[in-house]
Write an enzyme that holds these catalytic residues in place. Structure first.
Site, mmCIF file in Angstrom:
data_model
loop_
_atom_site.group_PDB
_atom_site.id
_atom_site.type_symbol
_atom_site.label_atom_id
_atom_site.label_comp_id
_atom_site.label_asym_id
_atom_site.label_seq_id
_atom_site.Cartn_x
_atom_site.Cartn_y
_atom_site.Cartn_z
ATOM 1 N N CYS A 278 0.852 -1.181 0.000
ATOM 2 C CA CYS A 278 0.000 0.000 0.000
ATOM 3 C C CYS A 278 0.892 1.238 0.000
ATOM 4 C CB CYS A 278 -0.919 -0.011 1.217
ATOM 5 S SG CYS A 278 -2.382 1.027 1.031
ATOM 6 N N HIS B 62 -8.626 -4.864 0.966
ATOM 7 C CA HIS B 62 -7.961 -3.776 1.690
ATOM 8 C C HIS B 62 -8.298 -2.424 1.062
ATOM 9 C CE1 HIS B 62 -4.471 -1.943 3.898
ATOM 10 N NE2 HIS B 62 -4.502 -1.132 2.849
ATOM 11 N N GLU B 63 -8.175 -2.325 -0.268
ATOM 12 C CA GLU B 63 -8.435 -1.045 -0.934
ATOM 13 C C GLU B 63 -9.914 -0.674 -0.864
ATOM 14 O OE1 GLU B 63 -5.984 0.749 -1.599
ATOM 15 O OE2 GLU B 63 -4.524 -0.846 -1.326
ATOM 16 N N HIS C 63 -10.581 0.913 2.352
ATOM 17 C CA HIS C 63 -10.306 2.356 2.340
ATOM 18 C C HIS C 63 -11.523 3.116 1.820
ATOM 19 C CE1 HIS C 63 -6.258 2.297 3.717
ATOM 20 N NE2 HIS C 63 -5.716 1.771 2.633
ATOM 21 N N HIS D 124 -5.544 2.872 7.741
ATOM 22 C CA HIS D 124 -4.734 1.723 8.151
ATOM 23 C C HIS D 124 -4.889 1.473 9.647
ATOM 24 C CE1 HIS D 124 -1.987 2.309 4.431
ATOM 25 N NE2 HIS D 124 -2.897 1.396 4.201
#
Length: 749
Positions: A172, A384-385, A388, A394
């Site tokens: 990332c 994960h993205e 966001h 994070h």
């Protein structure tokens, strides 16, 4: 021979990992080859594609690997694509059949799951077991110029070694990139849309105790627009089937993770692909293709995606095969409940650089430091993205980064999805969200979910309702009190199914006992009603059979209606072969009579009269039957109130009438016409008004005090009261002493 792309998601207990004598690449230390009959599987797929019967819709695939036999049973899966799914290839919209996408399980093994695609003949896939995940991929992806005696490879996750040594933020972007992105998000030139859906989370359901969004309870699906560039197309054999199979496996992976997560009462969040755009190799030279250049940095690549208008989608992603600097595998705009733009459901807006952008975007690459990452790493990167976009930064702090703990018990469980560096995916926490992420994401969902999420149209395991495709539904683990049914927190192909040896579940109906057996025949399961007798179980079903209806024309609803085929739907007039009518307004009828049930002879409206009238005394014995409060009356010109009076409906209330009177365009048109016709009168009125104001100022100016010493003092107005001073006395102390007492507020002794 054509290719078969088969993406598996299996749950099975195997122990074949740990043998590193046959490495596949620098990430995969051991694999085995597969060589089942591709022609046979292709024929089965074609037959299932045309099948009408339930049994023929399944595709069977049997093969042996890692010391055991696999017997897959798969069925077409349409849940990942919206009904209006659109596919663009090379700039042209094409008709595309998604029937090659499958979901299934291992035959005879509860809790297993397979997800994949079948296209013409060879296998590629991901195996995700209960204890040891495994993956299947086409052999040509690893042996491009070599002749091998197998068409596919299979490997365990225990045999995957993904290094974490590449940079402090490997996988990332670093903190400086997110800082610049945050500043840009705050520079929006347009007022962000405000969403207040607080009321949608207040109701609680009667079936299971949990939060429900009453207004739009099923709006739980985020629709995706996914583009792939020409490099991604090259990576996967330059076939659209292989590209769509990759997209399908990524979406299924995050769908499984998000659906199994409880975001502070918001559950069953799912994903559905609405549109796919595949840039083929010829698009590399297309000047309208923003992704045509080979050397594009990760921030610029995300910006190119954001410069397109994505208002029709919850999220828009680009998949690529590029080796970005510092080992970055993905990048996305971080969502927030308020205060900045970006994340899910974000609209196209103008920013400080003068450009309109959509910040509901992200990008994913499958290449890292010159090598292609294993599928499980790519899947977790996508989750994960998207995390966001859903509002989670994070993870930080001891509570949410257990992989950094000194305690080995916490450390061996690994970090969560939103950890800053890429995880290997094989630890207990790698496929879960931390409590920090759950808190952040739930706040964003609470504000934005209802602005762009849609109904999935798919059964929702965990809502307490047994829907098509479910055997039972007792809710989630914290709500399920059912010993017969697997709760919604269980693995994909285990949840909402009956436990082994159980006959039924109370969630299926009232004729199942808490011991998971059918109730005896003749046991009551439904109370009697005006139009139906008491319901009784039949002894072989959990559902309560339909109750026996009472005779037609039986009185119901407080004797204002009669039963028709077990439903209280007929008028009381039908009991006497009459028709119901509406009592109209006449001089003889007051507002109370207008709320009576009125009957007439068939096809004779002039005979309409109240049930309490002399005309129908023979039928109703002089008893007046009234309408229910709220019923229409006086030929639908009013409604009956609780006092059984007909209240006329005035569509225009006093405020509405006042508004129309003031802002009526005809009023201003009439005034304008009068002014044109009588201009001389308007002129005289204007002159008179000016003279009146001038006279007023002239008269009042002589009485107005002024600070100018050269002007004469103001004249007193006639009849002005003058203040009279009290007469002077020689007793000065006695005059001042009370004044002192008043001013100082002191008492003197």
């Amino acid at each position: 021979m054509g290719l078969l792309r088969l993406v598996f998601l299996l749950s099975w207990a195997a122990s074949a990992g740990g043998l590193y004598g046959n490495p596949l690449n620098k990430y995969i230390r051991h694999y085995e080859g597969l060589s089942y009959n591709v022609d046979s599987l292709h024929q089965k797929h074609q037959r299932a594609k045309r099948a009408v019967s339930q049994e023929d819709q399944f595709v069977h695939l049997d093969f042996q690997a890692h010391g055991r036999q696999f017997n897959l049973r798969m069925k077409k899966d349409t849940s990942l694509f919206s009904p209006d799914f659109k596919l663009e290839v090379g700039g042209e919209t094409v008709n595309y059949d998604t029937s090659h996408i499958y979901t299934g399980q291992l035959f005879g093994e509860q809790g297993t799951l397979s997800h994949g695609s079948v296209v013409d003949g060879k296998s590629k896939g991901l195996l995700k077991p209960l204890k040891a995940h495994s993956y299947v991929e086409p052999s040509e992806r690893f042996f491009k110029d070599q002749a091998v005696p197998f068409h596919s490879v299979m490997y365990h996750e225990d045999d995957i070694k993904y290094p974490h040594k590449y940079g402090s933020e490997g996988g990332c972007a670093d903190s400086s990139v997110f800082k610049r992105m945050k500043e840009y998000q705050m520079s929006v030139q347009e007022e962000p849309e405000k969403h207040d859906h607080k009321e949608d989370h207040e109701d609680s359901g009667p079936v299971i105790l949990r939060k429900k969004r009453a207004a739009q309870a099923e709006k739980n699906t985020c629709q995706l627009f996914i583009q792939t560039d020409h490099l991604f197309y090259k990576r996967y054999g330059e076939t659209r089937e292989a590209v769509i199979a990759q997209i399908s496996s990524h979406v299924k992976a995050i769908d499984t993770i998000y659906q199994s997560t409880d975001f502070s009462g918001i559950r069953n969040i799912s994903f559905m692909v609405k549109r796919i755009r595949i840039n083929v190799t010829s698009d590399e030279k297309d000047p309208t293709n923003p992704f045509r250049f080979p050397n594009i940095g990760v921030e610029k690549f995300l910006e190119l995606n954001s410069e397109q208008n994505h208002d029709d989608y919850c999220l828009a992603y680009v998949f690529t095969d590029r080796d970005f600097d510092d080992g970055v595998l993905g990048l996305a705009w971080v969502g927030a409940p308020s205060g900045s733009s970006g994340g899910i459901c974000e609209r196209n807006k103008l920013y400080s650089d003068g450009k309109k952008k959509s910040l509901n975007t992200g990008i994913i690459t499958v290449q890292n430091y010159g090598s292609h990452v294993p599928p499980k790493v790519s899947h977790i990167t996508f989750a994960h993205e998207v995390g966001h976009n859903f509002g989670s930064p994070h993870d930080s702090g001891n509570e949410c980064t257990p992989g950094e703990a000194k305690n080995l018990g916490f450390k061996e469980n690994g970090n969560f999805i939103m950890y800053a560096r890429t995880t290997s995916g094989d630890k207990l926490n790698n496929n879960k969200f931390s409590i920090c992420s759950v808190r952040n994401i739930s706040q964003v969902l609470d504000k934005k979910e209802n602005s762009c999420f849609v109904e999935s149209g798919q059964p929702i395991c965990g809502n307490g309702l047994v829907e098509p495709g479910e055997q039972c539904d007792c809710g989630y683990s914290d709500q399920c009190k059912d010993e017969c049914c697997y709760d919604a927190n269980q693995p994909e192909n285990l949840k909402c199914t009956l436990k082994p040896g159980k006959q039924c579940s109370p969630s299926q109906g009232p004729c199942c006992t808490t011991d998971c057996t059918f109730k005896r025949a003749s046991e009551n399961c439904r109370e009697e009603s005006d139009c139906a007798k008491m319901g009784t179980c039949n002894g072989n079903s959990a559902q309560c059979p339909p109750s026996e209806p009472r005779e037609n024309l039986t009185e119901c609803n407080r004797a204002t209606q009669v039963c028709i085929k077990g439903q209280c739907s007929g008028s009381i007039c039908e009991r006497y072969d009459l028709e119901e009518c509406t009592c109209g307004s006449t001089d003889e009828k007051d507002d109370k009579e207008l709320c009576h049930v009125c009957c007439m002879e068939k096809m004779k409206p002039h005979t309409c009269a109240s049930t309490g009238s002399e005309a129908w005394k023979a039928y109703f014995k002089g008893k007046t039957i009234t309408l229910q409060p709220g019923s229409p009356c006086n030929e639908f010109k009013g409604y009956c109130d609780v006092f059984m009076r007909c209240r006329l409906v005035d569509a225009d209330g006093p405020l509405a009438r006042l508004k129309k009177a003031i802002f009526n365009p005809e009023l201003y048109e009439n005034i304008a016409e009068w002014i044109v016709a009588h201009w001389w009168a308007v002129l005289l009125m204007g002159i008179a008004l000016i003279m009146l104001m001038a006279g007023f100022i002239k008269i009042c100016s002589v009485h107005t005090p002024s600070s100018n010493p050269k002007l004469p003092p103001p004249k007193p107005l006639p009849g002005t009261l003058k203040r009279r001073r009290p007469p002077q006395t020689t007793q000065q102390p006695s005059r001042q002493r009370p004044r002192e007492n008043y001013q100082m507020g002191h008492m003197r002794h």
